[in-house]
Design an enzyme around this catalytic site. Sequence first.
Site, PDB file in Angstrom:
ATOM      1  N   TYR A  11       0.826  -1.220   0.000  1.00  0.00           N
ATOM      2  CA  TYR A  11       0.000   0.000   0.000  1.00  0.00           C
ATOM      3  C   TYR A  11       0.860   1.271   0.000  1.00  0.00           C
ATOM      4  CZ  TYR A  11      -2.834   3.608   2.385  1.00  0.00           C
ATOM      5  OH  TYR A  11      -3.430   4.772   2.767  1.00  0.00           O
ATOM      6  N   GLY A  36       1.800  -7.819  -1.164  1.00  0.00           N
ATOM      7  CA  GLY A  36       1.755  -6.764  -2.186  1.00  0.00           C
ATOM      8  C   GLY A  36       1.012  -7.213  -3.433  1.00  0.00           C
ATOM      9  N   TYR A 141       5.082  -5.954  17.370  1.00  0.00           N
ATOM     10  CA  TYR A 141       5.292  -5.216  16.119  1.00  0.00           C
ATOM     11  C   TYR A 141       6.154  -3.980  16.375  1.00  0.00           C
ATOM     12  CZ  TYR A 141       4.332  -1.844  12.477  1.00  0.00           C
ATOM     13  OH  TYR A 141       4.479  -0.882  11.513  1.00  0.00           O
ATOM     14  N   LEU A 188      -8.574   0.641  10.568  1.00  0.00           N
ATOM     15  CA  LEU A 188      -9.873   1.270  10.804  1.00  0.00           C
ATOM     16  C   LEU A 188     -10.461   1.913   9.547  1.00  0.00           C
ATOM     17  CD1 LEU A 188     -12.080   2.150  12.806  1.00  0.00           C
ATOM     18  CD2 LEU A 188     -10.724   4.218  13.247  1.00  0.00           C
ATOM     19  N   ASP A 280      -3.364  -2.749  21.549  1.00  0.00           N
ATOM     20  CA  ASP A 280      -3.655  -1.378  21.081  1.00  0.00           C
ATOM     21  C   ASP A 280      -3.130  -0.308  22.034  1.00  0.00           C
ATOM     22  OD1 ASP A 280      -4.805  -1.866  18.647  1.00  0.00           O
ATOM     23  OD2 ASP A 280      -6.883  -1.707  19.348  1.00  0.00           O
TER      24      ASP A 280
HETATM   25  N1  UFG Z   1     -10.415  -0.300  15.251  1.00  0.00           N
HETATM   26  C1  UFG Z   1     -11.758  -0.419  15.543  1.00  0.00           C
HETATM   27  N2  UFG Z   1     -12.540  -1.104  14.662  1.00  0.00           N
HETATM   28  C2  UFG Z   1     -12.060  -1.689  13.528  1.00  0.00           C
HETATM   29  C3  UFG Z   1     -10.670  -1.552  13.241  1.00  0.00           C
HETATM   30  C4  UFG Z   1      -9.878  -0.847  14.139  1.00  0.00           C
HETATM   31  O1  UFG Z   1     -12.254   0.074  16.545  1.00  0.00           O
HETATM   32  O2  UFG Z   1     -12.835  -2.314  12.799  1.00  0.00           O
HETATM   33  C5  UFG Z   1      -9.567   0.471  16.189  1.00  0.00           C
HETATM   34  C6  UFG Z   1      -8.360  -0.301  16.647  1.00  0.00           C
HETATM   35  O3  UFG Z   1      -8.682  -1.209  17.675  1.00  0.00           O
HETATM   36  C7  UFG Z   1      -7.430   0.826  17.070  1.00  0.00           C
HETATM   37  C8  UFG Z   1      -7.799   1.947  16.099  1.00  0.00           C
HETATM   38  O4  UFG Z   1      -9.055   1.604  15.534  1.00  0.00           O
HETATM   39  O5  UFG Z   1      -7.723   1.201  18.380  1.00  0.00           O
HETATM   40  C9  UFG Z   1      -6.789   2.125  14.987  1.00  0.00           C
HETATM   41  O6  UFG Z   1      -6.507   0.836  14.475  1.00  0.00           O
HETATM   42  P1  UFG Z   1      -5.685   0.559  13.147  1.00  0.00           P
HETATM   43  O7  UFG Z   1      -5.543  -0.914  13.006  1.00  0.00           O
HETATM   44  O8  UFG Z   1      -6.293   1.308  12.009  1.00  0.00           O
HETATM   45  O9  UFG Z   1      -4.280   1.222  13.407  1.00  0.00           O
HETATM   46  P2  UFG Z   1      -3.213   1.004  14.583  1.00  0.00           P
HETATM   47  O10 UFG Z   1      -3.040   2.320  15.243  1.00  0.00           O
HETATM   48  O11 UFG Z   1      -3.515  -0.167  15.434  1.00  0.00           O
HETATM   49  O12 UFG Z   1      -1.900   0.601  13.799  1.00  0.00           O
HETATM   50  C10 UFG Z   1      -1.499   1.320  12.669  1.00  0.00           C
HETATM   51  C11 UFG Z   1      -0.680   0.414  11.771  1.00  0.00           C
HETATM   52  C12 UFG Z   1       0.628   0.155  12.347  1.00  0.00           C
HETATM   53  C13 UFG Z   1       1.293   1.425  12.764  1.00  0.00           C
HETATM   54  C14 UFG Z   1       0.440   2.212  13.685  1.00  0.00           C
HETATM   55  C15 UFG Z   1       1.133   3.504  13.987  1.00  0.00           C
HETATM   56  O13 UFG Z   1      -1.323  -0.829  11.571  1.00  0.00           O
HETATM   57  O14 UFG Z   1       1.400  -0.503  11.360  1.00  0.00           O
HETATM   58  O15 UFG Z   1      -0.784   2.453  13.062  1.00  0.00           O
HETATM   59  O16 UFG Z   1       0.538   4.130  15.083  1.00  0.00           O
HETATM   60  F1  UFG Z   1       2.444   1.167  13.378  1.00  0.00           F
END
Ligand code: UFG
Length: 325
Positions: A11, A36, A141, A188, A280
């Site tokens: 991405y 990818g 991670y 998210l 998280d």
């Molecule tokens: N979340 C929800 N519902 C969903 C998906 C996610 O509530 O359906 C929440 C997650 O639990 C989290 C937040 O939304 O609390 C953000 O989640 P993401 O998975 O979008 O992103 P993260 O912050 O967990 O992680 C991302 C990347 C990592 C990176 C990080 C940097 O996946 O590779 O951001 O802060 F390192």
Amino acid sequence: MQVLVTGGAGYIGSVIVEELVRAGHTPVVYDALAKGHLKALAPEIPFVRGEVADADRLRTALLEYQIEAVIHMAGLIEVGLSVTNPDRFFETNVGGTISVLRAMIDVGVRKLVFSSTAALYGDPEQLPIAEDAPTQPTNPYGQSKLMAEQMMRWVAPAHGLTCTALRYFNAAGATERNGEMHDPETHLIPLVLKAAAEKRAIPIFGTDYPTADGTTVRDYVHVVDLAQAHLRALSREEPGLRIYNVGNGNGYSVRQVIEAAREVTGAELPIEEQPRRAGDQVATVASSERIRRELGWEPQHADLRDILGSAWRWMQSHPKGYEEA
Ligand code: UFG
């Protein structure tokens, strides 16, 4: 500049490739295609299929294409998966980085830009987070990316390498050509937009966090702005490791993202409150003061609605992702 991009079919990598071409560089993509998509790349982009663990293949690619700099993006990224399979994360993210450094040193390539992460800060004592904040990852991670940076801190000065680690906050958004399509998708923004498209509810993982509305807070940065940070980093010459945060400096909660997605998509987007997801962080918001000051980086698409809008347009023009591109 001839630039090898490991993970360049992913991405963020595919958008970096677009921006490198636009700026007059020559990218070569090195990717195992585990995650990818070949269709994310224009047909004229030179492509080498290979694992980052394969230092021989890396050395061959560096020599064959007369590479002057490497952008090392290839790695595992799913926070949740890292909690259940930490060994895989250390193997790929730490081992893969050693292998890239080994190949570069062996053939005399001196410049590296490394994809690092805000996940290595853990739950910070202060927001926004500056680069000198304590690093206390809450998941393997983040730990694996921290370990890779720590290796570079010693390897770079010893071998005269110019290493730049970019600690990404939450990449989001799309170009016309490339958008976010992971399998499985855990992020998210693509999940919210998919739920909007399919008129489904979106789960919120944790509503009892110590934040204003009880949901986690993140700093979403447009993938094109993130790609531009790599181009800036390529201009660095000083040997050693320099670390930069890349984020907008604005925090949005999960509920705020969903609300903005309702505006952008017009969908109702009902929510489903669920328990917290393992690993998280509570809140991450960047101070990107250092990269602005030292490299002149300035985000051009900082507005959350712009970011969501670009991702929504890409999703609508690619309803099956890269399958029918
Ligand atoms: N979340 C929800 N519902 C969903 C998906 C996610 O509530 O359906 C929440 C997650 O639990 C989290 C937040 O939304 O609390 C953000 O989640 P993401 O998975 O979008 O992103 P993260 O912050 O967990 O992680 C991302 C990347 C990592 C990176 C990080 C940097 O996946 O590779 O951001 O802060 F390192």
